[in-house]
Design a protein around this motif. Structure first.
Motif, PDB file in Angstrom:
ATOM      1  N   LEU A 128       0.837  -1.205   0.000  1.00 35.36           N
ATOM      2  CA  LEU A 128       0.000   0.000   0.000  1.00 35.36           C
ATOM      3  C   LEU A 128       0.866   1.248   0.000  1.00 35.36           C
ATOM      4  N   CYS A 129       0.418   2.235  -0.752  1.00 30.06           N
ATOM      5  CA  CYS A 129       1.023   3.565  -0.750  1.00 30.06           C
ATOM      6  C   CYS A 129       0.081   4.516  -0.025  1.00 30.06           C
ATOM      7  N   VAL A 130       0.598   5.215   0.971  1.00 35.82           N
ATOM      8  CA  VAL A 130      -0.179   6.205   1.715  1.00 35.82           C
ATOM      9  C   VAL A 130      -0.270   7.477   0.873  1.00 35.82           C
ATOM     10  N   TYR A 131      -1.499   7.914   0.635  1.00 39.17           N
ATOM     11  CA  TYR A 131      -1.732   9.064  -0.244  1.00 39.17           C
ATOM     12  C   TYR A 131      -2.002  10.297   0.605  1.00 39.17           C
ATOM     13  N   ASN A 154       2.382  -4.210   5.233  1.00 41.34           N
ATOM     14  CA  ASN A 154       2.069  -3.946   3.823  1.00 41.34           C
ATOM     15  C   ASN A 154       2.193  -2.488   3.403  1.00 41.34           C
ATOM     16  N   VAL A 155       2.575  -1.597   4.298  1.00 41.83           N
ATOM     17  CA  VAL A 155       2.822  -0.210   3.884  1.00 41.83           C
ATOM     18  C   VAL A 155       4.186  -0.150   3.212  1.00 41.83           C
ATOM     19  N   ALA A 156       4.219   0.355   1.968  1.00 44.12           N
ATOM     20  CA  ALA A 156       5.455   0.318   1.185  1.00 44.12           C
ATOM     21  C   ALA A 156       5.931   1.694   0.734  1.00 44.12           C
ATOM     22  N   SER A 157       5.054   2.697   0.755  1.00 45.92           N
ATOM     23  CA  SER A 157       5.467   4.006   0.262  1.00 45.92           C
ATOM     24  C   SER A 157       4.560   5.086   0.827  1.00 45.92           C
ATOM     25  N   ILE A 158       5.077   6.306   0.873  1.00 47.94           N
ATOM     26  CA  ILE A 158       4.305   7.471   1.277  1.00 47.94           C
ATOM     27  C   ILE A 158       4.389   8.494   0.157  1.00 47.94           C
ATOM     28  N   LYS A 159       3.236   8.915  -0.311  1.00 47.78           N
ATOM     29  CA  LYS A 159       3.151   9.905  -1.386  1.00 47.78           C
ATOM     30  C   LYS A 159       2.914  11.269  -0.752  1.00 47.78           C
ATOM     31  N   ILE A 160       3.978  12.079  -0.663  1.00 47.93           N
ATOM     32  CA  ILE A 160       3.852  13.389  -0.041  1.00 47.93           C
ATOM     33  C   ILE A 160       3.457  14.429  -1.084  1.00 47.93           C
ATOM     34  N   PRO A 161       2.806  15.516  -0.656  1.00 41.33           N
ATOM     35  CA  PRO A 161       2.243  16.454  -1.635  1.00 41.33           C
ATOM     36  C   PRO A 161       3.250  17.398  -2.268  1.00 41.33           C
ATOM     37  N   GLY A 162       4.441  17.485  -1.758  1.00 48.61           N
ATOM     38  CA  GLY A 162       5.430  18.390  -2.338  1.00 48.61           C
ATOM     39  C   GLY A 162       6.562  18.606  -1.346  1.00 48.61           C
ATOM     40  N   VAL A 163       7.527  19.413  -1.740  1.00 47.94           N
ATOM     41  CA  VAL A 163       8.661  19.748  -0.878  1.00 47.94           C
ATOM     42  C   VAL A 163       8.926  21.241  -1.031  1.00 47.94           C
ATOM     43  N   PRO A 164       9.666  21.843  -0.087  1.00 53.86           N
ATOM     44  CA  PRO A 164      10.035  23.249  -0.257  1.00 53.86           C
ATOM     45  C   PRO A 164      10.855  23.461  -1.522  1.00 53.86           C
ATOM     46  N   ALA A 165      10.768  24.660  -2.071  1.00 55.64           N
ATOM     47  CA  ALA A 165      11.492  24.959  -3.313  1.00 55.64           C
ATOM     48  C   ALA A 165      13.000  25.013  -3.099  1.00 55.64           C
ATOM     49  N   ASP A 166      13.420  25.433  -1.927  1.00 57.01           N
ATOM     50  CA  ASP A 166      14.851  25.502  -1.635  1.00 57.01           C
ATOM     51  C   ASP A 166      15.419  24.089  -1.490  1.00 57.01           C
ATOM     52  N   PRO A 167      16.455  23.735  -2.242  1.00 60.54           N
ATOM     53  CA  PRO A 167      16.976  22.363  -2.207  1.00 60.54           C
ATOM     54  C   PRO A 167      17.395  21.900  -0.811  1.00 60.54           C
ATOM     55  N   ALA A 168      18.022  22.773  -0.036  1.00 59.71           N
ATOM     56  CA  ALA A 168      18.456  22.378   1.307  1.00 59.71           C
ATOM     57  C   ALA A 168      17.253  22.131   2.206  1.00 59.71           C
ATOM     58  N   ALA A 169      16.245  22.988   2.105  1.00 57.18           N
ATOM     59  CA  ALA A 169      15.033  22.803   2.903  1.00 57.18           C
ATOM     60  C   ALA A 169      14.294  21.539   2.471  1.00 57.18           C
ATOM     61  N   ALA A 170      14.304  21.267   1.162  1.00 63.91           N
ATOM     62  CA  ALA A 170      13.652  20.054   0.660  1.00 63.91           C
ATOM     63  C   ALA A 170      14.335  18.808   1.207  1.00 63.91           C
ATOM     64  N   ARG A 171      15.657  18.806   1.192  1.00 62.29           N
ATOM     65  CA  ARG A 171      16.382  17.642   1.724  1.00 62.29           C
ATOM     66  C   ARG A 171      16.136  17.473   3.220  1.00 62.29           C
ATOM     67  N   SER A 172      16.072  18.571   3.937  1.00 56.34           N
ATOM     68  CA  SER A 172      15.795  18.502   5.364  1.00 56.34           C
ATOM     69  C   SER A 172      14.413  17.931   5.626  1.00 56.34           C
ATOM     70  N   ARG A 173      13.436  18.324   4.786  1.00 57.34           N
ATOM     71  CA  ARG A 173      12.073  17.836   4.964  1.00 57.34           C
ATOM     72  C   ARG A 173      12.011  16.318   4.734  1.00 57.34           C
ATOM     73  N   VAL A 174      12.689  15.846   3.663  1.00 54.35           N
ATOM     74  CA  VAL A 174      12.697  14.417   3.351  1.00 54.35           C
ATOM     75  C   VAL A 174      13.427  13.644   4.442  1.00 54.35           C
ATOM     76  N   GLU A 175      14.544  14.166   4.901  1.00 47.76           N
ATOM     77  CA  GLU A 175      15.319  13.478   5.939  1.00 47.76           C
ATOM     78  C   GLU A 175      14.543  13.403   7.255  1.00 47.76           C
ATOM     79  N   ARG A 176      13.759  14.426   7.549  1.00 47.25           N
ATOM     80  CA  ARG A 176      12.958  14.432   8.775  1.00 47.25           C
ATOM     81  C   ARG A 176      11.924  13.303   8.756  1.00 47.25           C
ATOM     82  N   LEU A 177      11.277  13.137   7.604  1.00 45.03           N
ATOM     83  CA  LEU A 177      10.308  12.049   7.472  1.00 45.03           C
ATOM     84  C   LEU A 177      11.008  10.701   7.444  1.00 45.03           C
ATOM     85  N   ARG A 178      12.128  10.641   6.743  1.00 44.95           N
ATOM     86  CA  ARG A 178      12.871   9.384   6.619  1.00 44.95           C
ATOM     87  C   ARG A 178      13.268   8.830   7.988  1.00 44.95           C
TER      88      ARG A 178
END
Length: 295
Positions: A128-131, A154-178
């Protein structure tokens, strides 16, 4: 199947029903392009407007005509009972995964959303992918709730709605969830304008609206990011800025439905009361498609 480009096609329809022949052509177009997976019956596929039987038929057609490409289908509905029935239907026709958004009329609490995913995942035989789509569900996931749900079977993926436009902020957001989810659960970005930034920030998948109609375009961005060529992925995405602006202004469904019509790929894809783009927006879209040489 929860990495790379997951292309989300339209469901061609009118008030009389599904245009099956056109839907099959869209699926075969994606399979021929070599997308990594197909996400039928997402928001672009108008799942919330279809009956259970219509959704079953769309799932059947997608699986039958996708060839070796794995198919995921949306199973979101207002009641848990209905979600469970849709999950059973999807599994019977051979889908390789399901996509679940917490649809609601009443505002849901975090415990209610967790209970929904707990009930559904316990009876699944496919991943399952979480939407996470607050624009349509009006429910805001916290990272902590994602972490709880990601521990379910059975949870295999999370579909997030977007990330910040700033690359560093985007990586921080993904790493926080990860940091809150198991290693086997992937993170996929949606919101096409954010796809290149999300992929470059560490998202494994792009759940793509535009990829459902113009897969080669989306594959070029995805493959550049996967190859570590962040600059090229961003360049290709920035070239599409006029298209992303239309997505933001009118919604991806309306824009991609009209693009399909302008390019002769589908005649009608919008369920009433949703209406197509007005003439001035249609003219602008036509110019953009020509400039980008999208066919």
């Amino acid at each position: 199947m929860f990495s790379g480009l997951s292309a989300f096609p339209l469901t061609p329809l009118n008030e009389a029903g599904i245009d099956e022949a056109t839907f099959v052509r869209l699926i075969e177009r994606l399979a021929g392009a070599g997308v990594d997976s197909i996400g039928a019956l997402g928001s672009t596929g108008s799942y919330a407007y279809l009956t259970r039987q219509e959704r079953l038929r769309v799932a059947q057609l997608a699986v039958q005509h996708a060839g070796e490409i794995p198919v995921m289908v949306g199973i979101g509905a207002l009641r848990t009972r209905d979600v469970l029935e849709l999950a059973q239907d999807a599994q019977k026709v051979g889908v390789r995964g399901v996509l679940l958004a917490p649809m609601s009329y009443q505002t849901l609490t975090e415990d209610e959303v967790f209970g929904l995913f707990e009930a559904v995942t316990s009876s699944l035989s496919v991943p399952l992918c979480v939407y996470d789509n607050p624009t349509t569900t009006h429910f805001e996931f916290t990272d902590e709730l994602h972490g709880r749900i990601a521990q379910l079977p059975n949870v295999a993926s999370i579909k997030i709605p977007g990330v910040p436009a700033d690359p560093a902020a985007a990586r921080s957001r993904v790493e926080r969830l990860r940091a809150l989810i198991p290693a086997h659960v992937t993170i996929g970005v949606s919101g096409d304008a954010f796809a290149a930034t999300g992929l470059n920030a560490g998202c494994e998948a792009w759940y793509s609206v535009i990829g459902g109609l113009f897969p080669q375009l989306a594959l070029a961005i995805t493959r550049a990011a996967q190859a570590g060529n962040a600059q090229e992925a961003e360049r290709l995405s920035e070239r599409l800025a006029p298209l992303w602006k239309l997505f933001l202004q009118y919604g991806g469904l309306r824009v991609v439905a009209k693009a399909a019509e302008l390019r002769g790929l589908a005649a009608s894809c919008l369920p009433l009361p949703v209406k197509p783009l007005q003439p001035h927006a249609t003219q602008r879209l036509g110019v953009i498609l020509d400039e980008l040489e999208l066919a």
